[in-house]
Design a protein around this motif. Structure first.
Motif, PDB file in Angstrom:
ATOM      1  N   TRP A 182       0.818  -1.209   0.000  1.00 21.58           N
ATOM      2  CA  TRP A 182       0.000   0.000   0.000  1.00 21.58           C
ATOM      3  C   TRP A 182       0.853   1.260   0.000  1.00 21.58           C
ATOM      4  CZ3 TRP A 182      -3.522  -1.904   4.584  1.00 21.58           C
ATOM      5  CH2 TRP A 182      -4.390  -2.888   4.099  1.00 21.58           C
ATOM      6  N   ALA A 183       1.757   1.356   0.983  1.00 25.76           N
ATOM      7  CA  ALA A 183       2.546   2.586   1.112  1.00 25.76           C
ATOM      8  C   ALA A 183       3.772   2.326   1.967  1.00 25.76           C
ATOM      9  CB  ALA A 183       1.705   3.703   1.738  1.00 25.76           C
ATOM     10  N   LEU A 184       4.783   3.159   1.763  1.00 25.00           N
ATOM     11  CA  LEU A 184       5.989   3.159   2.596  1.00 25.00           C
ATOM     12  C   LEU A 184       5.923   4.353   3.536  1.00 25.00           C
ATOM     13  CD1 LEU A 184       8.628   2.350  -0.156  1.00 25.00           C
ATOM     14  CD2 LEU A 184       8.112   0.890   1.794  1.00 25.00           C
ATOM     15  N   GLU A 185       6.265   4.124   4.805  1.00 23.57           N
ATOM     16  CA  GLU A 185       6.232   5.194   5.796  1.00 23.57           C
ATOM     17  C   GLU A 185       7.535   5.189   6.589  1.00 23.57           C
ATOM     18  OE1 GLU A 185       4.066   7.568   6.620  1.00 23.57           O
ATOM     19  OE2 GLU A 185       2.596   7.061   5.082  1.00 23.57           O
ATOM     20  N   TYR A 192       8.965   1.498   7.016  1.00 28.55           N
ATOM     21  CA  TYR A 192       8.008   0.396   7.135  1.00 28.55           C
ATOM     22  C   TYR A 192       7.164   0.321   5.867  1.00 28.55           C
ATOM     23  CZ  TYR A 192       9.022   0.616  12.162  1.00 28.55           C
ATOM     24  OH  TYR A 192       9.639   0.606  13.388  1.00 28.55           O
ATOM     25  N   LEU A 193       6.792  -0.916   5.500  1.00 25.89           N
ATOM     26  CA  LEU A 193       5.857  -1.150   4.416  1.00 25.89           C
ATOM     27  C   LEU A 193       4.527  -1.602   5.010  1.00 25.89           C
ATOM     28  CD1 LEU A 193       5.097  -1.676   1.384  1.00 25.89           C
ATOM     29  CD2 LEU A 193       5.852  -4.032   1.785  1.00 25.89           C
ATOM     30  N   ARG A 204      -0.795  -6.050   7.226  1.00 26.64           N
ATOM     31  CA  ARG A 204       0.423  -6.247   7.996  1.00 26.64           C
ATOM     32  C   ARG A 204       1.381  -5.087   7.743  1.00 26.64           C
ATOM     33  NH1 ARG A 204      -2.167  -9.407  10.289  1.00 26.64           N
ATOM     34  NH2 ARG A 204      -1.705 -11.569  10.857  1.00 26.64           N
ATOM     35  N   VAL A 205       2.306  -4.890   8.668  1.00 23.19           N
ATOM     36  CA  VAL A 205       3.340  -3.879   8.530  1.00 23.19           C
ATOM     37  C   VAL A 205       4.693  -4.573   8.629  1.00 23.19           C
ATOM     38  CG1 VAL A 205       4.395  -1.819   9.546  1.00 23.19           C
ATOM     39  CG2 VAL A 205       1.900  -2.033   9.450  1.00 23.19           C
ATOM     40  N   PHE A 206       5.601  -4.249   7.715  1.00 19.19           N
ATOM     41  CA  PHE A 206       6.907  -4.893   7.657  1.00 19.19           C
ATOM     42  C   PHE A 206       8.004  -3.833   7.756  1.00 19.19           C
ATOM     43  CE2 PHE A 206       3.839  -7.158   5.075  1.00 19.19           C
ATOM     44  CZ  PHE A 206       3.924  -8.451   5.566  1.00 19.19           C
ATOM     45  N   THR A 235      -1.961   2.771  10.998  1.00 17.99           N
ATOM     46  CA  THR A 235      -1.581   1.362  11.094  1.00 17.99           C
ATOM     47  C   THR A 235      -0.092   1.224  11.378  1.00 17.99           C
ATOM     48  OG1 THR A 235      -3.334   0.727   9.555  1.00 17.99           O
ATOM     49  CG2 THR A 235      -1.534  -0.839   9.859  1.00 17.99           C
ATOM     50  N   VAL A 236       0.734   1.994  10.670  1.00 20.23           N
ATOM     51  CA  VAL A 236       2.177   1.944  10.891  1.00 20.23           C
ATOM     52  C   VAL A 236       2.521   2.406  12.297  1.00 20.23           C
ATOM     53  CG1 VAL A 236       4.400   2.882  10.173  1.00 20.23           C
ATOM     54  CG2 VAL A 236       2.732   2.211   8.448  1.00 20.23           C
TER      55      VAL A 236
END
Length: 318
Positions: A182-185, A192-193, A204-206, A235-236
């Protein structure tokens, strides 16, 4: 060579903009003279992939679509590539110019420069850099050291599913993940992805630093709805541990763990070489506490203590 490439890019752009349905590589090769003259399939594929990336860097939105037979096609919808009138004042234009300087990677710098050129073509005014000459020693940057950043950024932009190996902090070996990005933060200095994990059927956040090996792209459309930017950031923040609803009590060795002390709401100095700290407790605190090794002991809650012990055992097993 430069003229030939410019002509080739123009022809490819016109083909993609002029079609109502996705065109396959085979059809594009038969429509563009430079591709017909390519010596073999390998030469054509390399040329086409470079040209496609160059057009995307120039700002053309190219969609990748898979048909019922599994063949990949490409098109550039006119409504996605029509720039509306740009109405910006000098201060807004200066802010965009400053934002374009943030990225220090060559690929991102090129994309930012291309975006500014596209905006100026739409009427954005030329603006002087408000920091020029006054703060020349200060240069805003966002550092990116993870090799996974660029392919994930492109996958988020093009809405392409990806596959990568990911090692959780409490796991000895990485696991393969199939993700709709979805997005990088960037959160507190870490990237985080956020995305939809297909195997787990949930968001999920990776953390990018835990991605091992190459990020591989996959064909096909997304199966889950992409949330808005604000929801992704929330979410992140939650997964990074910045949204807290509980308090953890830990013992910390005197003279150690200064980042923990800065975050603590209460610090009680002990006479036995150990201090007691009360720390806001949210997702991810267990992984952070493990980084301090033998200098930290979790008193409560019991589930946090158990999570930390499990992570330490996983690390000890290698």
């Amino acid at each position: 060579m430069a003229i030939a490439k410019a002509e080739r890019l123009m022809n490819l752009a016109l083909c993609l903009l002029g079609t109502r349905r996705p065109l396959s590589k085979r059809e594009l090769r038969g429509s563009i003279e430079a591709y017909m003259e390519a010596g073999n399939d390998e030469s054509f594929n390399r040329m086409f992939e470079r040209d496609k990336d160059d057009l995307r860097e120039l700002g053309l939105v190219i969609e990748t679509v898979e048909n019922l037979e599994g063949e990949i096609g490409y098109l550039a919808r006119r409504d996605s590539n029509t720039l509306p009138p740009v109405s910006l004042d000098a201060e807004e234009a200066a802010a965009l110019g400053l934002a374009a300087k943030v990225w220090q990677q060559a690929r991102l710098a090129g994309a930012a420069s291309g975006a500014l050129q596209k905006l100026r073509a739409g009427g954005m005014p030329e603006a002087e850099d408000p920091y020029e000459g006054r703060h020349s020693a200060i240069e805003p940057r966002i550092p990116v050291h993870e090799a996974a950043f660029e392919p994930l950024m492109l996958a988020c932009r093009d809405r392409r599913p990806v596959v990568f190996d990911y090692r959780k902090s409490n796991a000895a070996r990485p696991e393969t993940r199939q993700v709709e990005p979805w997005a990088l933060e960037c959160w507190r200095g870490h990237w985080y992805l956020a995305g939809f994990d297909r195997d787990r059927g949930a968001e999920r956040v990776f953390r990018l630093s835990r991605i091992t090996g190459k990020v591989r792209s996959r064909a096909g459309a997304y199966t889950a709805e992409v949330p808005d930017v604000v929801t992704v950031r929330e979410t992140v923040a939650e997964w990074a541990g910045d949204i807290t609803d509980r308090t953890a009590l830990i013992r910390l060795r005197a003279g150690a763990g200064y980042p923990l002390r800065a975050r603590a709401t209460v610090v009680r100095e002990g006479a036995d070489g150990w201090d007691e700290l009360e720390i806001p407790y949210g997702h991810g605190l267990d992984a952070w506490l493990v980084e301090f090794g033998p200098d930290v002991v979790v008193v409560e809650p019991a589930d946090l203590r158990a999570d930390v012990v499990d992570r330490l055992r996983a690390v000890a097993k290698g």
